[in-house]
Write a protein that holds these residues in place. Structure first.
Motif, PDB file in Angstrom:
ATOM      1  N   PRO A  23       0.833  -1.193   0.000  1.00 28.21           N
ATOM      2  CA  PRO A  23       0.000   0.000   0.000  1.00 28.21           C
ATOM      3  C   PRO A  23       0.876   1.255   0.000  1.00 28.21           C
ATOM      4  N   PRO A  24       0.377   2.330  -0.580  1.00 28.56           N
ATOM      5  CA  PRO A  24       1.155   3.569  -0.608  1.00 28.56           C
ATOM      6  C   PRO A  24       1.502   4.037   0.809  1.00 28.56           C
ATOM      7  N   VAL A  25       2.654   4.657   0.919  1.00 26.13           N
ATOM      8  CA  VAL A  25       3.143   5.139   2.203  1.00 26.13           C
ATOM      9  C   VAL A  25       2.961   6.649   2.283  1.00 26.13           C
ATOM     10  N   GLU A  26       2.557   7.104   3.448  1.00 25.91           N
ATOM     11  CA  GLU A  26       2.457   8.531   3.717  1.00 25.91           C
ATOM     12  C   GLU A  26       3.530   8.887   4.736  1.00 25.91           C
ATOM     13  N   LEU A  27       4.215   9.990   4.510  1.00 19.49           N
ATOM     14  CA  LEU A  27       5.279  10.437   5.398  1.00 19.49           C
ATOM     15  C   LEU A  27       4.770  11.608   6.223  1.00 19.49           C
ATOM     16  N   TYR A  28       4.999  11.524   7.541  1.00 18.91           N
ATOM     17  CA  TYR A  28       4.614  12.579   8.486  1.00 18.91           C
ATOM     18  C   TYR A  28       5.885  13.082   9.152  1.00 18.91           C
ATOM     19  N   VAL A  29       6.085  14.408   9.135  1.00 16.94           N
ATOM     20  CA  VAL A  29       7.270  15.012   9.736  1.00 16.94           C
ATOM     21  C   VAL A  29       6.788  16.098  10.684  1.00 16.94           C
ATOM     22  N   TYR A  30       7.212  16.005  11.959  1.00 15.87           N
ATOM     23  CA  TYR A  30       6.784  17.037  12.901  1.00 15.87           C
ATOM     24  C   TYR A  30       7.974  17.610  13.665  1.00 15.87           C
ATOM     25  N   TYR A  31       7.823  18.862  14.099  1.00 11.47           N
ATOM     26  CA  TYR A  31       8.883  19.617  14.765  1.00 11.47           C
ATOM     27  C   TYR A  31       8.252  20.848  15.396  1.00 11.47           C
ATOM     28  N   ARG A  55       0.916  19.011   2.830  1.00  9.56           N
ATOM     29  CA  ARG A  55       0.080  19.693   3.807  1.00  9.56           C
ATOM     30  C   ARG A  55       0.914  20.092   5.016  1.00  9.56           C
ATOM     31  N   LEU A  56       0.548  21.208   5.639  1.00  8.71           N
ATOM     32  CA  LEU A  56       1.188  21.665   6.865  1.00  8.71           C
ATOM     33  C   LEU A  56       0.104  21.863   7.904  1.00  8.71           C
ATOM     34  N   LEU A  57       0.225  21.143   9.011  1.00 10.01           N
ATOM     35  CA  LEU A  57      -0.744  21.245  10.098  1.00 10.01           C
ATOM     36  C   LEU A  57      -0.053  21.798  11.333  1.00 10.01           C
ATOM     37  N   GLN A  67       4.933  26.350  18.557  1.00  6.99           N
ATOM     38  CA  GLN A  67       3.900  25.595  17.864  1.00  6.99           C
ATOM     39  C   GLN A  67       4.557  24.315  17.359  1.00  6.99           C
ATOM     40  N   THR A  68       3.797  23.231  17.379  1.00  2.00           N
ATOM     41  CA  THR A  68       4.264  21.999  16.757  1.00  2.00           C
ATOM     42  C   THR A  68       3.620  21.925  15.385  1.00  2.00           C
ATOM     43  N   TRP A  69       4.448  21.838  14.373  1.00  6.18           N
ATOM     44  CA  TRP A  69       3.980  21.739  12.996  1.00  6.18           C
ATOM     45  C   TRP A  69       4.173  20.313  12.503  1.00  6.18           C
ATOM     46  N   MET A  70       3.284  19.895  11.601  1.00 10.04           N
ATOM     47  CA  MET A  70       3.412  18.589  10.972  1.00 10.04           C
ATOM     48  C   MET A  70       3.239  18.741   9.464  1.00 10.04           C
ATOM     49  N   GLU A  71       4.224  18.249   8.736  1.00  4.51           N
ATOM     50  CA  GLU A  71       4.145  18.183   7.276  1.00  4.51           C
ATOM     51  C   GLU A  71       3.619  16.807   6.919  1.00  4.51           C
ATOM     52  N   ILE A  72       2.733  16.750   5.936  1.00  4.17           N
ATOM     53  CA  ILE A  72       2.198  15.469   5.476  1.00  4.17           C
ATOM     54  C   ILE A  72       2.480  15.334   3.987  1.00  4.17           C
ATOM     55  N   TYR A  73       3.211  14.274   3.659  1.00  3.85           N
ATOM     56  CA  TYR A  73       3.566  13.953   2.282  1.00  3.85           C
ATOM     57  C   TYR A  73       2.750  12.733   1.887  1.00  3.85           C
TER      58      TYR A  73
END
Length: 114
Positions: A23-31, A55-57, A67-73
């Motif tokens: 299945p396709p993989v989604e990458l989540y990066v937070y900082y 996306r940036l959450l 703030q904690t940000w999360m990038e979603i690829y």
């Protein structure tokens, strides 16, 4: 900027020798980003994103300093590894601490393996 080690799934949606096709993989990066740097960090993100569907959450909390940000690829991104490298370089001066990278694949719902 410090960074966590790369995950085994560095390019969402692609197979590699150590990860077979599935299945396709989604990458989540937070900082974390200091509130004094929010406008500049957001501008750097938008420029590095270059219109790609990253996306940036923001974590929903009440921390007055960070703030904690999360990038979603997502899996639809043609070259997620390249996009993430560009964005990480652009936000390196703003990330307070390491960028945490985690990869997930759907097990139920749209995009899940059957």
């Amino acid at each position: 900027m410090t960074s966590s080690p790369p995950t085994r799934a560095s390019a969402p949606g692609t197979a590699s020798p150590d990860r077979p096709a599935g299945p396709p993989v989604e990458l989540y990066v937070y900082y974390r980003v200091h509130t004094d740097d929010l406008a500049a960090a957001l501008a750097a993100f938008e420029q590095a994103r270059a219109g790609q569907p990253v996306r940036l959450l923001q974590r929903h909390d009440n921390d007055p300093v960070f703030q904690t940000w999360m990038e979603i690829y997502g899996p639809a991104l043609p070259d997620a590894a390249d996009a993430e490298r560009r964005i990480a370089a652009a936000l390196g001066a703003f990330a307070q601490g390491p960028r945490h990278r985690e990869a997930f694949a759907a097990v139920a719902g749209p995009g899940a393996a059957r």
